[in-house]
Design a protein around this motif. Structure first.
Motif, PDB file in Angstrom:
ATOM      1  N   PRO A 171      23.655  67.927  60.312  1.00 29.76           N
ATOM      2  CA  PRO A 171      24.825  67.449  61.054  1.00 29.76           C
ATOM      3  C   PRO A 171      24.464  67.138  62.502  1.00 29.76           C
ATOM      4  CG  PRO A 171      24.894  69.825  60.883  1.00 29.76           C
ATOM      5  CD  PRO A 171      23.710  69.379  60.061  1.00 29.76           C
ATOM      6  N   HIS A 172      25.321  66.374  63.141  1.00 31.87           N
ATOM      7  CA  HIS A 172      25.136  66.070  64.560  1.00 31.87           C
ATOM      8  C   HIS A 172      25.905  67.086  65.395  1.00 31.87           C
ATOM      9  CE1 HIS A 172      24.517  63.851  68.247  1.00 31.87           C
ATOM     10  NE2 HIS A 172      25.815  63.934  68.490  1.00 31.87           N
ATOM     11  N   LEU A 173      25.233  67.683  66.364  1.00 27.79           N
ATOM     12  CA  LEU A 173      25.860  68.626  67.286  1.00 27.79           C
ATOM     13  C   LEU A 173      25.634  68.153  68.708  1.00 27.79           C
ATOM     14  CD1 LEU A 173      24.732  72.036  65.707  1.00 27.79           C
ATOM     15  CD2 LEU A 173      26.834  70.756  65.262  1.00 27.79           C
ATOM     16  N   GLU A 174      26.650  68.305  69.548  1.00 32.52           N
ATOM     17  CA  GLU A 174      26.544  67.920  70.948  1.00 32.52           C
ATOM     18  C   GLU A 174      26.321  69.155  71.811  1.00 32.52           C
ATOM     19  OE1 GLU A 174      26.501  65.154  72.639  1.00 32.52           O
ATOM     20  OE2 GLU A 174      26.788  63.750  70.984  1.00 32.52           O
ATOM     21  N   PRO A 175      25.291  69.159  72.659  1.00 31.50           N
ATOM     22  CA  PRO A 175      25.107  70.293  73.574  1.00 31.50           C
ATOM     23  C   PRO A 175      26.298  70.417  74.515  1.00 31.50           C
ATOM     24  CG  PRO A 175      23.166  68.869  73.528  1.00 31.50           C
ATOM     25  CD  PRO A 175      24.254  68.131  72.818  1.00 31.50           C
ATOM     26  N   ALA A 176      26.696  71.640  74.790  1.00 34.89           N
ATOM     27  CA  ALA A 176      27.819  71.891  75.696  1.00 34.89           C
ATOM     28  C   ALA A 176      27.647  73.272  76.307  1.00 34.89           C
ATOM     29  CB  ALA A 176      29.149  71.811  74.945  1.00 34.89           C
ATOM     30  N   PRO A 177      28.182  73.483  77.510  1.00 38.44           N
ATOM     31  CA  PRO A 177      28.130  74.829  78.095  1.00 38.44           C
ATOM     32  C   PRO A 177      28.844  75.826  77.196  1.00 38.44           C
ATOM     33  CG  PRO A 177      28.822  73.202  79.721  1.00 38.44           C
ATOM     34  CD  PRO A 177      28.842  72.513  78.393  1.00 38.44           C
ATOM     35  N   ARG A 178      28.314  77.016  77.134  1.00 32.57           N
ATOM     36  CA  ARG A 178      28.942  78.042  76.313  1.00 32.57           C
ATOM     37  C   ARG A 178      30.261  78.469  76.943  1.00 32.57           C
ATOM     38  NH1 ARG A 178      25.921  83.427  73.970  1.00 32.57           N
ATOM     39  NH2 ARG A 178      27.752  84.467  73.089  1.00 32.57           N
ATOM     40  N   PRO A 179      31.379  78.402  76.195  1.00 28.81           N
ATOM     41  CA  PRO A 179      32.666  78.799  76.781  1.00 28.81           C
ATOM     42  C   PRO A 179      32.732  80.303  76.983  1.00 28.81           C
ATOM     43  CG  PRO A 179      32.919  78.334  74.451  1.00 28.81           C
ATOM     44  CD  PRO A 179      31.510  77.949  74.803  1.00 28.81           C
ATOM     45  N   ARG A 180      33.618  80.711  77.869  1.00 24.46           N
ATOM     46  CA  ARG A 180      33.829  82.137  78.078  1.00 24.46           C
ATOM     47  C   ARG A 180      34.446  82.740  76.823  1.00 24.46           C
ATOM     48  NH1 ARG A 180      36.571  83.217  83.839  1.00 24.46           N
ATOM     49  NH2 ARG A 180      35.932  85.320  83.250  1.00 24.46           N
ATOM     50  N   SER A 181      34.079  83.973  76.523  1.00 23.73           N
ATOM     51  CA  SER A 181      34.576  84.624  75.317  1.00 23.73           C
ATOM     52  C   SER A 181      36.089  84.781  75.373  1.00 23.73           C
ATOM     53  CB  SER A 181      33.922  86.001  75.154  1.00 23.73           C
ATOM     54  OG  SER A 181      32.532  85.874  74.986  1.00 23.73           O
ATOM     55  N   LEU A 182      36.727  84.618  74.222  1.00 24.06           N
ATOM     56  CA  LEU A 182      38.162  84.826  74.137  1.00 24.06           C
ATOM     57  C   LEU A 182      38.484  86.305  74.348  1.00 24.06           C
ATOM     58  CD1 LEU A 182      38.882  82.624  70.992  1.00 24.06           C
ATOM     59  CD2 LEU A 182      39.203  82.007  73.392  1.00 24.06           C
ATOM     60  N   THR A 183      39.606  86.567  74.999  1.00 24.84           N
ATOM     61  CA  THR A 183      39.957  87.957  75.299  1.00 24.84           C
ATOM     62  C   THR A 183      40.272  88.752  74.041  1.00 24.84           C
ATOM     63  OG1 THR A 183      42.254  87.263  75.661  1.00 24.84           O
ATOM     64  CG2 THR A 183      40.811  87.377  77.594  1.00 24.84           C
ATOM     65  N   ASN A 184      40.738  88.072  72.977  1.00 26.05           N
ATOM     66  CA  ASN A 184      41.083  88.793  71.749  1.00 26.05           C
ATOM     67  C   ASN A 184      39.945  88.801  70.738  1.00 26.05           C
ATOM     68  OD1 ASN A 184      41.153  86.104  71.144  1.00 26.05           O
ATOM     69  ND2 ASN A 184      43.047  86.187  69.934  1.00 26.05           N
ATOM     70  N   ARG A 185      38.769  88.359  71.143  1.00 26.93           N
ATOM     71  CA  ARG A 185      37.624  88.360  70.238  1.00 26.93           C
ATOM     72  C   ARG A 185      37.069  89.769  70.116  1.00 26.93           C
ATOM     73  NH1 ARG A 185      32.229  88.772  70.485  1.00 26.93           N
ATOM     74  NH2 ARG A 185      30.846  87.372  69.331  1.00 26.93           N
ATOM     75  N   PRO A 186      36.831  90.264  68.886  1.00 30.01           N
ATOM     76  CA  PRO A 186      36.224  91.593  68.747  1.00 30.01           C
ATOM     77  C   PRO A 186      34.818  91.614  69.346  1.00 30.01           C
ATOM     78  CG  PRO A 186      37.139  90.822  66.660  1.00 30.01           C
ATOM     79  CD  PRO A 186      37.147  89.652  67.588  1.00 30.01           C
ATOM     80  N   LYS A 187      34.386  92.786  69.745  1.00 32.80           N
ATOM     81  CA  LYS A 187      33.007  92.950  70.181  1.00 32.80           C
ATOM     82  C   LYS A 187      32.067  92.661  69.009  1.00 32.80           C
ATOM     83  CE  LYS A 187      34.030  96.475  73.665  1.00 32.80           C
ATOM     84  NZ  LYS A 187      33.768  97.872  74.102  1.00 32.80           N
ATOM     85  N   ASP A 188      30.817  92.308  69.347  1.00 35.97           N
ATOM     86  CA  ASP A 188      29.858  91.969  68.295  1.00 35.97           C
ATOM     87  C   ASP A 188      29.773  93.065  67.239  1.00 35.97           C
ATOM     88  OD1 ASP A 188      29.432  89.782  69.869  1.00 35.97           O
ATOM     89  OD2 ASP A 188      27.308  90.167  70.253  1.00 35.97           O
ATOM     90  N   GLY A 189      29.694  94.316  67.686  1.00 34.48           N
ATOM     91  CA  GLY A 189      29.526  95.423  66.756  1.00 34.48           C
ATOM     92  C   GLY A 189      30.736  95.685  65.879  1.00 34.48           C
ATOM     93  N   ASP A 190      31.905  95.122  66.251  1.00 37.42           N
ATOM     94  CA  ASP A 190      33.130  95.310  65.475  1.00 37.42           C
ATOM     95  C   ASP A 190      33.566  94.038  64.750  1.00 37.42           C
ATOM     96  OD1 ASP A 190      33.259  97.896  66.485  1.00 37.42           O
ATOM     97  OD2 ASP A 190      34.541  97.318  68.163  1.00 37.42           O
ATOM     98  N   TYR A 191      32.794  92.961  64.875  1.00 40.21           N
ATOM     99  CA  TYR A 191      33.270  91.659  64.401  1.00 40.21           C
ATOM    100  C   TYR A 191      33.422  91.620  62.880  1.00 40.21           C
ATOM    101  CZ  TYR A 191      34.106  86.660  64.861  1.00 40.21           C
ATOM    102  OH  TYR A 191      34.692  85.416  64.861  1.00 40.21           O
TER     103      TYR A 191
END
Length: 217
Positions: A171-191
């Motif tokens: 697939p084609h992907l466009e490089p972009a700055p990484r957005p700030r994490s969403l406030t309601n996103r679980p932590k990596d260890g709880d995802y």
């Protein structure tokens, strides 16, 4: 006939090629595309890449897949038969590197999603080396592969074969700055698992100020 001459590929590949009648096409691919070392074009391609997918297996054949990313050239081509890349402090499991200790076969897949939409397979024999030892042997290794992080280890690969991954399904992907994490996103260890119990809540009960509950005499 569809039986191809002895060359690259496994017995399982040859069995399926014979069963499906693809031996001639496979032989043409092996003859032209499968290289015993990295060509100049492959070396230049690797120097531009910012990510790589990894495949390993332990001595019993249990597999693990991995992903590494960094600035262009974080996977260093030491020569046409040798690649190396840094490993940093992570979760402490060392699943892929532990497999390499048992079974040194390593598969690497580089994919260009943004420009030429093509990939490169590199398979070989790897070993895990400490940072001090690797820099003693190769003093020109980069020091800026990750901001303010020092490699704990390096994976050192001797190339056995390299070949193209065709562009058809990339697939084609466009490089972009990484957005700030969403406030309601679980932590990596709880995802992907239930959140771990909050030990602070079990130790401090009932107080809105985080203080231990008052003991009544």
């Amino acid at each position: 006939m569809n039986d191809r001459p002895t060359g690259p590929g496994s017995a399982g590949e040859r069995l399926l090629q014979s069963h499906l009648g693809t031996g001639d096409r496979a032989a043409a691919f092996y003859d032209r595309q499968v290289q015993p070392q990295l060509t100049p074009q492959m070396l230049e391609f690797i120097r531009r890449q910012t990510m790589v997918f990894l495949s390993t297996a332990d001595a019993a054949g249990n597999c693990d897949t991995g992903f590494r990313a960094g600035p262009p050239g974080f996977v260093v081509a030491l020569d046409a038969r040798t690649l190396t890349y840094p490993e940093y402090r992570g979760n402490g499991v060392h699943a892929g590197n532990g497999n390499i200790v048992e079974n040194p076969h390593l598969g690497m897949l580089f994919i260009d999603f943004t420009h030429h939409h093509i990939g490169l397979h590199v398979n070989g024999t790897a070993q895990v080396v400490g940072d001090t030892e690797q820099r003693r042997l190769y003093p020109l290794l980069p020091t800026d592969t990750a901001q303010s992080r020092k490699p704990a280890l390096w994976v050192h690969l001797t190339v056995d074969e390299a070949y193209v991954q065709c562009s058809k399904y990339i697939p084609h992907l466009e490089p972009a700055p990484r957005p700030r994490s969403l406030t309601n996103r679980p932590k990596d260890g709880d995802y992907f698992v239930s959140p771990a119990p909050d030990r602070r809540r079990s130790e401090y009960q009932g107080s809105g100020h985080g203080l231990p509950a008052r003991q009544h005499e």
